[in-house]
Design a protein around this motif. Structure first.
Motif, short mmCIF file in Angstrom:
data_model
loop_
_atom_site.label_atom_id
_atom_site.label_comp_id
_atom_site.label_asym_id
_atom_site.label_seq_id
_atom_site.Cartn_x
_atom_site.Cartn_y
_atom_site.Cartn_z
N LEU A 46 -2.72 14.74 -8.84
CA LEU A 46 -3.34 13.44 -8.58
C LEU A 46 -3.01 12.46 -9.70
N ASN A 47 -3.04 12.95 -10.93
CA ASN A 47 -2.72 12.11 -12.08
C ASN A 47 -1.26 11.66 -12.03
N ALA A 48 -0.36 12.55 -11.66
CA ALA A 48 1.06 12.20 -11.55
C ALA A 48 1.26 11.14 -10.46
N ARG A 49 0.56 11.30 -9.35
CA ARG A 49 0.65 10.31 -8.27
C ARG A 49 0.12 8.96 -8.75
N TYR A 50 -0.97 9.00 -9.50
CA TYR A 50 -1.54 7.77 -10.06
C TYR A 50 -0.54 7.08 -10.98
N GLU A 51 0.09 7.84 -11.87
CA GLU A 51 1.07 7.26 -12.79
C GLU A 51 2.25 6.66 -12.04
N GLN A 52 2.67 7.34 -10.98
CA GLN A 52 3.77 6.83 -10.16
C GLN A 52 3.38 5.52 -9.48
N MET A 53 2.15 5.46 -8.97
CA MET A 53 1.69 4.25 -8.30
C MET A 53 1.50 3.09 -9.29
N ARG A 54 1.17 3.40 -10.53
CA ARG A 54 0.99 2.36 -11.55
C ARG A 54 2.30 1.62 -11.81
N ASN A 55 3.42 2.28 -11.54
CA ASN A 55 4.73 1.68 -11.76
C ASN A 55 5.36 1.15 -10.46
N SER A 56 4.53 0.88 -9.47
CA SER A 56 5.04 0.40 -8.19
C SER A 56 4.34 -0.90 -7.82
N GLU A 57 4.74 -1.46 -6.68
CA GLU A 57 4.13 -2.70 -6.20
C GLU A 57 2.66 -2.50 -5.85
N ILE A 58 2.27 -1.27 -5.63
CA ILE A 58 0.88 -0.99 -5.26
C ILE A 58 -0.07 -1.42 -6.39
N ALA A 59 0.33 -1.19 -7.63
CA ALA A 59 -0.52 -1.56 -8.76
C ALA A 59 -0.76 -3.07 -8.77
N ASP A 60 0.25 -3.85 -8.41
CA ASP A 60 0.09 -5.30 -8.37
C ASP A 60 -0.76 -5.74 -7.19
N SER A 61 -0.64 -5.03 -6.07
CA SER A 61 -1.36 -5.40 -4.86
C SER A 61 -2.81 -4.92 -4.85
N ALA A 62 -3.08 -3.85 -5.58
CA ALA A 62 -4.42 -3.25 -5.54
C ALA A 62 -4.91 -2.89 -6.94
N PRO A 63 -5.05 -3.88 -7.82
CA PRO A 63 -5.44 -3.56 -9.20
C PRO A 63 -6.84 -2.96 -9.31
N VAL A 64 -7.76 -3.42 -8.48
CA VAL A 64 -9.13 -2.89 -8.54
C VAL A 64 -9.16 -1.43 -8.12
N GLU A 65 -8.46 -1.11 -7.04
CA GLU A 65 -8.41 0.27 -6.58
C GLU A 65 -7.75 1.17 -7.63
N MET A 66 -6.70 0.66 -8.26
CA MET A 66 -6.03 1.45 -9.29
C MET A 66 -6.96 1.71 -10.47
N LYS A 67 -7.77 0.73 -10.82
CA LYS A 67 -8.74 0.91 -11.90
C LYS A 67 -9.74 2.00 -11.51
N PHE A 68 -10.25 1.94 -10.27
CA PHE A 68 -11.20 2.95 -9.80
C PHE A 68 -10.57 4.35 -9.83
N ILE A 69 -9.33 4.44 -9.39
CA ILE A 69 -8.64 5.73 -9.37
C ILE A 69 -8.54 6.28 -10.79
#
Length: 137
Positions: A46-69
């Motif tokens: 889960l942590n690896a998936r989180y780190e991968q998403m932090r470096n994608s467009e998802i982090a820009d589109s969903a910053p609040v969700e990324m913070k919660f994760i």
């Protein structure tokens, strides 16, 4: 429409029932976590998936969700280290759902951008049509 477009039931022109129902169902299921053990491997994945998403467009589109994760991952590791398996399992399940919410938000933002681009092209075409119609008269 693309293959990824969610088919939904319509009530009126603007209300989509199926995506709303799916979200409510997913959130309801999240509260029904069994007493399942979560291991370090699962949390690391889960942590690896989180780190991968932090470096994608998802982090820009969903910053609040990324913070919660990120916060939930930290709490899940703490719960696992203190042998609170129920909390760790519940948080892991919530994190999976938060990933889906973040990915959906990114998709919605991308589709919204495409819609805005298409509207702009339609407006440009209407202006061009008006100009051509005026020239023909």
């Amino acid at each position: 429409m693309t293959k990824n477009t969610i088919k939904s039931f319509h009530l009126g022109h603007k209300f989509r029932l199926k995506p709303l129902f799916s979200l409510v169902l997913l959130l309801s299921v999240a509260g029904c976590t069994q007493n399942v053990k979560v291991d370090t491997t699962e949390l690391n994945a889960l942590n690896a998936r989180y780190e991968q998403m932090r470096n994608s467009e998802i982090a820009d589109s969903a910053p609040v969700e990324m913070k919660f994760i990120g916060e939930k991952l930290e709490r899940a590791f703490q719960a696992m280290n203190s042998r609170d398996n129920k909390t760790a399992a519940n948080l892991a399940e919530q994190i999976e759902l938060d990933f889906q919410v973040a990915e959906t938000r990114a998709m919605v933002n991308r589709l919204n951008d495409e819609l805005l681009d298409a509207r702009e092209k339609v407006l440009e075409a209407e202006v061009l049509l008006d100009d051509l119609t005026e020239q023909l008269q």
